[in-house]
Design an enzyme around this catalytic site. Sequence first.
Site, PDB file in Angstrom:
ATOM      1  N   ASP A   9       0.829  -1.224   0.000  1.00 42.88           N
ATOM      2  CA  ASP A   9       0.000   0.000   0.000  1.00 42.88           C
ATOM      3  C   ASP A   9       0.861   1.271   0.000  1.00 42.88           C
ATOM      4  O   ASP A   9       1.715   1.440   0.867  1.00 42.88           O
ATOM      5  CB  ASP A   9      -0.873  -0.059   1.274  1.00 42.88           C
ATOM      6  CG  ASP A   9      -1.826   1.119   1.444  1.00 42.88           C
ATOM      7  OD1 ASP A   9      -1.875   2.004   0.572  1.00 42.88           O
ATOM      8  OD2 ASP A   9      -2.541   1.122   2.471  1.00 42.88           O
ATOM      9  N   HIS A  51      -4.373   4.549   6.460  1.00 47.72           N
ATOM     10  CA  HIS A  51      -3.223   3.979   5.741  1.00 47.72           C
ATOM     11  C   HIS A  51      -1.913   4.228   6.482  1.00 47.72           C
ATOM     12  O   HIS A  51      -1.757   5.238   7.164  1.00 47.72           O
ATOM     13  CB  HIS A  51      -3.137   4.583   4.333  1.00 47.72           C
ATOM     14  CG  HIS A  51      -4.315   4.232   3.472  1.00 47.72           C
ATOM     15  ND1 HIS A  51      -4.357   3.111   2.686  1.00 47.72           N
ATOM     16  CD2 HIS A  51      -5.509   4.857   3.303  1.00 47.72           C
ATOM     17  CE1 HIS A  51      -5.516   3.056   2.048  1.00 47.72           C
ATOM     18  NE2 HIS A  51      -6.238   4.100   2.409  1.00 47.72           N
TER      19      HIS A  51
END
Lengths: 561, 561
Positions: free
Chosen positions: B205, B377
């Site tokens: 990610d 995130h």
Amino acid sequence: MSTHPLSLTAPPALPARGLRIIPLGGLGEIGRNMTVFEHKGKLLVIDCGLLFPKDIQPGINVILPDFSILRDRLDDIEAIVLTHGHEDHIGAVPYLLKERGDIPVIASKLTLAFVGAKFQEHRLHPPVVEVKEGERRSVGPFDLEFLAVNHSIPDGLAIGIRTEAGLVVHTGDFKMDQFPLDNRLTDLPGFARLGDEGIDLLLIDSTNAVVPGFTTPEADIGPAIDTVFRTAPRRIIVSSFASHVHRIQQVIDAAVRHNRKVAFVGRSMVRNMGMAAELGYLHVPKGLLVDVKALERMKDDKVVLICTGSQGEPMAALARMANREHTIRIGEGDTVLLASSVIPGNENSIYRVINGLTRWGANVVHKANAKVHVSGHASAGELVYCYNVMRPTNVIPVHGEWRHLTVNADLAVRTGISKDRVLVVEDGIVVDLVDGRATVVGRVPADYVLVDGMTVGGDAAEAMEDRRLLAEDGAITVLGILNTETGRLAEPVEFISRGFNHDADWAANAAQVIDEAMVAATRNNALDGAAVERIFSESVTRWMQRKYRRNPVITAVVVDA
Amino acid sequence: MSTHPLSLTAPPALPARGLRIIPLGGLGEIGRNMTVFEHKGKLLVIDCGLLFPKDIQPGINVILPDFSILRDRLDDIEAIVLTHGHEDHIGAVPYLLKERGDIPVIASKLTLAFVGAKFQEHRLHPPVVEVKEGERRSVGPFDLEFLAVNHSIPDGLAIGIRTEAGLVVHTGDFKMDQFPLDNRLTDLPGFARLGDEGIDLLLIDSTNAVVPGFTTPEADIGPAIDTVFRTAPRRIIVSSFASHVHRIQQVIDAAVRHNRKVAFVGRSMVRNMGMAAELGYLHVPKGLLVDVKALERMKDDKVVLICTGSQGEPMAALARMANREHTIRIGEGDTVLLASSVIPGNENSIYRVINGLTRWGANVVHKANAKVHVSGHASAGELVYCYNVMRPTNVIPVHGEWRHLTVNADLAVRTGISKDRVLVVEDGIVVDLVDGRATVVGRVPADYVLVDGMTVGGDAAEAMEDRRLLAEDGAITVLGILNTETGRLAEPVEFISRGFNHDADWAANAAQVIDEAMVAATRNNALDGAAVERIFSESVTRWMQRKYRRNPVITAVVVDA
């Protein structure tokens, strides 16, 4: 803080001893660029700027303040005073001068240079008056005093306005950089002196009221710029605002230190930096500047380009470089420095440019990954200093959206200013200052005037609505030939579509829908062209909604056979 | 880091011992939502999500990955594995299942519940396999291991994929909150164990790679939420994402502490929170929830509304409240809490809502003025931990735009991974992992497929271009009746315009322009309908550009008389 009631009508007559203040394209959701003052039958205009359209205003070039309350009283205008040279404060001056060409324009030297370029372009020749900080000047019943403020453009001024109604201070756009590159501090001692005299009303910049603390000094981004110059292996391309003279100065200083030549790219950058250098606001050593064409013959690690396009504008040099449509072909090892803010609403465009440049191998240094930008506006901490130094009796926060104005109002109240003396108002709200008290007294027209191609104003709202529909769903023209004798269609209908993307059979199916609607409608009587057009529009619209969940703009055309 | 060359063709055959990785709507500028793995003739799909359109895609509902490389090989797909339940990872599953309805779908319990709601809506009945962290499961030649990760939705999984080509880890969307509300830590020991085993390729990610440091724990926004509840004098309206179970949990906990009842508003909020509560992911004390209609009978300081619309979506409850189009009439003393991020591109819409709410007197608490949101995130610091714990041989940064992917790649290189083993690639680039080395070997089609009303795909690019033109300049239909015998116009032309805003005389002037063009063109010869339509379009377009600097879309219609 005190917000104005929603239903307001035209204001009553202004008392002889009163001062009237009308923000016009000056406050409210999108405005910030003009304020009208009235005293003893005379008018003073502070700033006259334009706005750039938002996503909900497709096709619009720029947006002007509404001059309609001035139109009957053009001869009463004593002067236009400009606080600084940004577009949102000077851009609409030519449009007001087209209504009356000899209104005096009062501003500092650099501001006059920037607005003067517009006068040339529009062939206007108003009388201009150059002023500087520390000066006083009377225009009609308004006694003006000018105070230095610093901002993201040099030579900004705050304005003190003395009338029989009292002393008003308008900060203009400002911050309180304590280490300004040109050593021109915001005149806090002047603010204090006016505070001692007694400020009856303060109009104050709200842009950064929601930002806690203090705006970082301009000089503090020097090290980040220097790091870029020290480490860049090939070309350096810097993009910033074409009016940000001090930012460009820091880039030029770094270029000198690191032995690189500089080329300006982009019409407004070349023109503004030329003026700034000529007037002594930008210091460019002899021999540093080169033409962009000369760069091709120079080594990549010996050059800097300074260009426009930091907001991702698709036609500007930077976006064209990102798309490889520019003669400067970005490649591995190039460094792009975006020494600029991200204006809300421009994120998508800016990130598209950054992704494009990165895709070709450039190292993009910007606000999000290095300290290469600071704001030009005072943060909350600075605003509080201003309130405490000026101690105004009444306050109108200006230059911001509702979310900024209300937060600035809260700051004023926290410094001890009475809640009912802090007025949060929007464009067109009329405030009268009488006997030391500012009160909302009415509302005047203050629409935004859209410039659409060459057309100023007009029925832009309707056109806007149509354009949004067209953008969402496209357009379909339906053409029918009507036999006027039978009242029936002489030939099958035809369709011409734009921006409507559907299965191959849609036109045949839509024709059948129209046929069925016509059969039902003409069972008992013959129809005229207008009635048939209505049937076309209604039946196709209904069917499109049901079948495609779409609302294309339907234009029905029926011709008599 | 190593970017792929620009001119790539179809990849060669995959060696028997190799694993092929193809991001599809999975990386690149706007993508992030699907990756295809191939091994021994079999395929594995990880995630199958959709994207929402940007400003340059007017009228588009959603955007799907391009399934074209799967279409001939649907029977080779062993399974669709979903890392978590966000739309951009699960939203396109129904569209893939419409191509083959019995592909097994493998996911955790909450993810299956969210995607299951879609299956119901689309009347799909694929076999589903519920898995949880710590489990292993073989599908064809792919041996899968599931590891817990935390994110802005519960029950997220990272996937380990063992094949004869080696061990691949796909992190999914994740962060490493060390104090997660559900005590479900990202499985760093698991990452370490796989690292000990030897990770041949890591897909990781990139969303927050540009954010330095560490993402603040979710729990740390508790105090800010509590302050809102402690100080709000009247109603509290909270807006957040309808999938952010933990955020909503914090609001519910605060409501319990401060003795307020809670109503959910908005279809997706009601549905998702119902599922989350039923499955044990959301803990709602008995008697806390009330129907929104019941609120009217309750005291304002005893209620909380939790609604959608935190991104300023114009049809959602919050925007309608801001415009006073909702039964909940916002007024002085109401508090609105936006416990959500600002997704880039949505700033204008969000600020419009905040200004509207503020205008009616609400106190709006949001990310910019209080600590009421943290990201889902991993920031740069966390990513570096991952690299050092997993020590992968090859890396492909995923889930981001170019500006994110390249920065994430730099982080990988800084932890000691060889530059040429860190591949920055975009959608459709084919990477083969053979003998422990990942290499770019070709490119396959990976366009985005636009869903436009009920139409999937089709010639959306052309429609898009037309819509942008229509939005900028509007549309004009020009109608002429042609005398086929003389080749001249039988009647004056007529104009029908939409979204074109100009002076009253424009149509008369345009008619004259057409007349002149017709005179010139028919001097020597009679014209047919097609030729006359061309003359209409060309002469009006040229004249509009000159006179108005505008390019309306011209539809010329010529009918034979």
